[in-house]
Design an enzyme around this catalytic site. Structure first.
Site, PDB file in Angstrom:
ATOM      1  N   GLY A  67      -8.370   6.740  -7.428  1.00 45.75           N
ATOM      2  CA  GLY A  67      -9.011   7.787  -6.422  1.00 45.75           C
ATOM      3  C   GLY A  67     -10.134   7.310  -5.704  1.00 45.75           C
ATOM      4  N   PRO A 125      -5.815   2.025  -8.943  1.00 43.00           N
ATOM      5  CA  PRO A 125      -6.121   2.272  -7.525  1.00 43.00           C
ATOM      6  C   PRO A 125      -4.687   2.143  -6.663  1.00 43.00           C
ATOM      7  CG  PRO A 125      -6.813  -0.061  -8.260  1.00 43.00           C
ATOM      8  CD  PRO A 125      -6.069   0.604  -9.386  1.00 43.00           C
ATOM      9  N   GLY A 126      -4.665   2.990  -5.954  1.00 44.66           N
ATOM     10  CA  GLY A 126      -3.529   2.907  -4.861  1.00 44.66           C
ATOM     11  C   GLY A 126      -4.110   2.714  -3.315  1.00 44.66           C
ATOM     12  N   ARG A 127      -4.664   3.769  -2.837  1.00 40.00           N
ATOM     13  CA  ARG A 127      -5.346   3.793  -1.379  1.00 40.00           C
ATOM     14  C   ARG A 127      -6.363   2.569  -1.228  1.00 40.00           C
ATOM     15  NH1 ARG A 127      -6.015   8.559   1.187  1.00 40.00           N
ATOM     16  NH2 ARG A 127      -6.074   9.527  -0.869  1.00 40.00           N
ATOM     17  N   TYR A 133      -3.614  17.494   5.662  1.00 38.58           N
ATOM     18  CA  TYR A 133      -5.007  17.305   5.314  1.00 38.58           C
ATOM     19  C   TYR A 133      -6.172  17.613   6.190  1.00 38.58           C
ATOM     20  CZ  TYR A 133      -2.568  15.036   1.655  1.00 38.58           C
ATOM     21  OH  TYR A 133      -1.761  14.392   0.663  1.00 38.58           O
ATOM     22  N   CYS A 146       8.979  18.628  17.041  1.00 37.64           N
ATOM     23  CA  CYS A 146       8.919  20.259  17.846  1.00 37.64           C
ATOM     24  C   CYS A 146       8.130  21.239  16.725  1.00 37.64           C
ATOM     25  CB  CYS A 146      10.437  20.815  17.914  1.00 37.64           C
ATOM     26  SG  CYS A 146      11.458  19.796  18.685  1.00 37.64           S
ATOM     27  N   GLU A 147       6.646  20.720  16.753  1.00 37.42           N
ATOM     28  CA  GLU A 147       5.849  21.447  15.961  1.00 37.42           C
ATOM     29  C   GLU A 147       4.549  21.252  16.609  1.00 37.42           C
ATOM     30  OE1 GLU A 147       6.283  22.896  12.770  1.00 37.42           O
ATOM     31  OE2 GLU A 147       8.197  22.014  12.587  1.00 37.42           O
ATOM     32  N   TYR A 178      -0.101   6.149   1.892  1.00 34.59           N
ATOM     33  CA  TYR A 178       0.431   7.394   2.051  1.00 34.59           C
ATOM     34  C   TYR A 178       0.632   7.817   3.561  1.00 34.59           C
ATOM     35  CZ  TYR A 178      -1.836   7.618  -2.194  1.00 34.59           C
ATOM     36  OH  TYR A 178      -2.301   7.357  -3.618  1.00 34.59           O
TER      37      TYR A 178
HETATM   38  C1  PLP Z   1      -2.145   9.008  -7.076  1.00 33.31           C
HETATM   39  C2  PLP Z   1      -2.296   8.551  -8.124  1.00 33.31           C
HETATM   40  C3  PLP Z   1      -3.256   7.344  -8.340  1.00 33.31           C
HETATM   41  C4  PLP Z   1      -4.052   6.613  -6.998  1.00 33.31           C
HETATM   42  O1  PLP Z   1      -4.698   7.421  -6.377  1.00 33.31           O
HETATM   43  P1  PLP Z   1      -5.555   6.526  -5.056  1.00 33.31           P
HETATM   44  O2  PLP Z   1      -6.258   7.661  -4.697  1.00 33.31           O
HETATM   45  O3  PLP Z   1      -4.429   6.289  -4.221  1.00 33.31           O
HETATM   46  O4  PLP Z   1      -6.435   5.485  -5.530  1.00 33.31           O
HETATM   47  C5  PLP Z   1      -3.536   6.990  -9.535  1.00 33.31           C
HETATM   48  N1  PLP Z   1      -3.035   7.470 -10.627  1.00 33.31           N
HETATM   49  C6  PLP Z   1      -2.216   8.652 -10.701  1.00 33.31           C
HETATM   50  C7  PLP Z   1      -1.816   9.257 -11.738  1.00 33.31           C
HETATM   51  C8  PLP Z   1      -1.993   9.281  -9.430  1.00 33.31           C
HETATM   52  O5  PLP Z   1      -1.236  10.249  -9.427  1.00 33.31           O
END
Ligand code: PLP
Length: 432
Positions: free
Chosen positions: A249, A292-294, A335, A362-363, A391
């Protein structure tokens, strides 16, 4: 949060990514086009891994949250960098396995995993299954017992922190579809149940408090709440929690105003809280995971489009239409997410124009950004949208039967295809 400037401007006044000319990439592969800087992804992985290992004396693991950007290539990169991966569906798990990702470093999440998905995870031998609810716990136990296996589990806990607001508040904690609540006692009941069930080995607890969070306080507070629960678990069930997964997150910079905290400040603050809380409760410091993802992929990717029309509505606004839109980037429609746009072939020029960037669906809501500064646009320009690494591809759709763009990775000044462009034939592949 980790961050690195992946883009630049070369001697032709063209935007570059990882040192490669984006106008040349658009000409070579066509548009729309996702481009990612593999060297920057790897640098982000290394920064996170080094920092976590430093602050937790090597007793922890960074898991890449693969829903941010999922394809075989990213799993190969993540595996080479020594990270684990978090998957949230059979499809992500399948992709990871196809990429040869080590199963023992996979954590399987989700609030409604199916029996088929759980069996698949047991069969693959994933490292952890993060259990969301009692029904899932019972189902997993039955499946594991029948298969003669033991599932190593974490429980997903709602620590009761609303981190979507900047000033975090502790309300609404029970109103989330994910995980077990603490204050109702359901989390503690789940632990007791897990300890009594066959096929289940209870290893630890997990939380994930939200996404694109800039403040460090909510993460510190979540760690405290989780360790307080660990202490209660030991008192109530004489069972020591071995693993604490603190989720992801971490916010990244999309536009100038965004102010993500440095990785080190997060890691230092949270690790201090963890060691202080463990000392207070006389608990051994658990194995710490972050997800971490983002912040691994978000700022490493851009999307390139071709401008097809420029339509000025006097006294209103100018629509700059591109050959993609909500099908490859639904985040503004979903968002109102902020993005920075640049005309790649005019990157050295001033941004003296205000545009609304419109997609081709078409939106009316198919927009990438409204009233955003760009260079003066013309039909045929290559428009780049920055920080689309997370994402975007993973949320892309075939709405209006638009094929998904390919993903190009640049590395060491060269480029290669990570995901091919979808064809019209791909679109009818499953039609009978
Ligand atoms: C989405 C998610 C993440 C990663 O969130 P980021 O905002 O991309 O870092 C980590 N853990 C879980 C369980 C998630 O659902």
């Amino acid at each position: 949060m980790v961050g690195r400037n992946v883009t630049g401007v070369n001697e032709y006044g063209h935007l570059t990514i990882g040192g490669v000319d984006t106008v040349a990439l658009a000409a070579k592969y066509g548009t729309p086009l996702y481009v990612m800087d593999e060297d920057a992804i790897r640098a982000n992985c290394r920064a996170l891994k080094t920092s976590l290992e430093t602050h937790y004396a090597g007793h922890g693991m960074v898991l890449y949250a693969s829903k941010a950007f999922c394809c075989k290539r990213i799993y190969q990169i993540i595996a080479q960098e020594g990270l684990g991966a978090d998957v949230v569906s059979g499809g992500e798990l399948y992709t990871a396995m196809q990429a040869g990702f080590p199963a023992e470093r996979i954590y399987f999440h989700g609030n409604n995993k199916t029996a088929d998905e759980l069996s698949m995870a047991l069969e693959a031998g994933v490292g952890r299954i993060v259990v969301d609810n009692i029904a899932e716990l019972e189902l997993l136990s039955a499946l594991a017992k029948a298969a003669g296996k033991t599932a190593n589990i974490l429980f997903r806990i709602k620590p009761g922190i609303d981190a979507h607001t900047h000033n975090f508040v502790r309300t609404g904690q029970i109103d989330s579809k994910f995980g077990f609540a603490l204050e109702t006692g359901e989390a503690m009941e789940a632990v007791a149940r897990a300890l009594s069930l066959p096929g289940i080995s209870f290893v630890g607890i997990h939380c994930h408090i939200g996404s694109q969070i800039f403040d460090i306080d909510p993460f510190c507070h979540a760690a405290e709440v989780m360790l307080d629960f660990a202490q209660q678990v030991r008192e109530t069930n004489s069972c020591t929690i071995q693993e604490l997964n603190l989720g992801g997150g971490f916010g990244i910079r999309y536009v100038e105003e965004d102010d993500p905290k440095a990785l080190e400040s997060y890691m230092e603050a949270v690790s201090k809280v963890v060691s202080a809380r463990c000392e207070k409760h006389r608990l051994p410091v658990p194995f710490i995971c972050i997800e971490p993802g983002r912040s691994i992929v978000g700022d490493t990717g851009i999307t390139l489009y071709t401008v097809g029309s420029v339509k000025t509505i006097p006294g209103c606004r100018t629509y700059v239409s591109i050959d993609g839109g909500m099908t490859d980037n639904p985040r503004y429609a979903l968002y109102q997410s902020s993005y920075e746009a640049i005309i790649a072939n005019k990157a050295a020029q001033q941004k003296d124009f205000t545009a609304t960037i419109a997609g081709r669906c078409c939106e009316s809501g198919d927009l990438i950004q409204e009233h955003t500064p760009i260079q003066t646009p013309a039909v045929g320009d290559i428009l780049a949208v920055l920080s689309t690494g997370a994402y975007n591809y993973s949320m892309a759709s075939n709405y209006n039967r638009v094929p998904r763009p390919p993903v190009i990775m640049v590395h060491g000044g060269t480029d290669s295809i990570a995901v091919r462009r979808e064809t019209y034939a791909d679109l009818v592949r499953n039609d009978l």
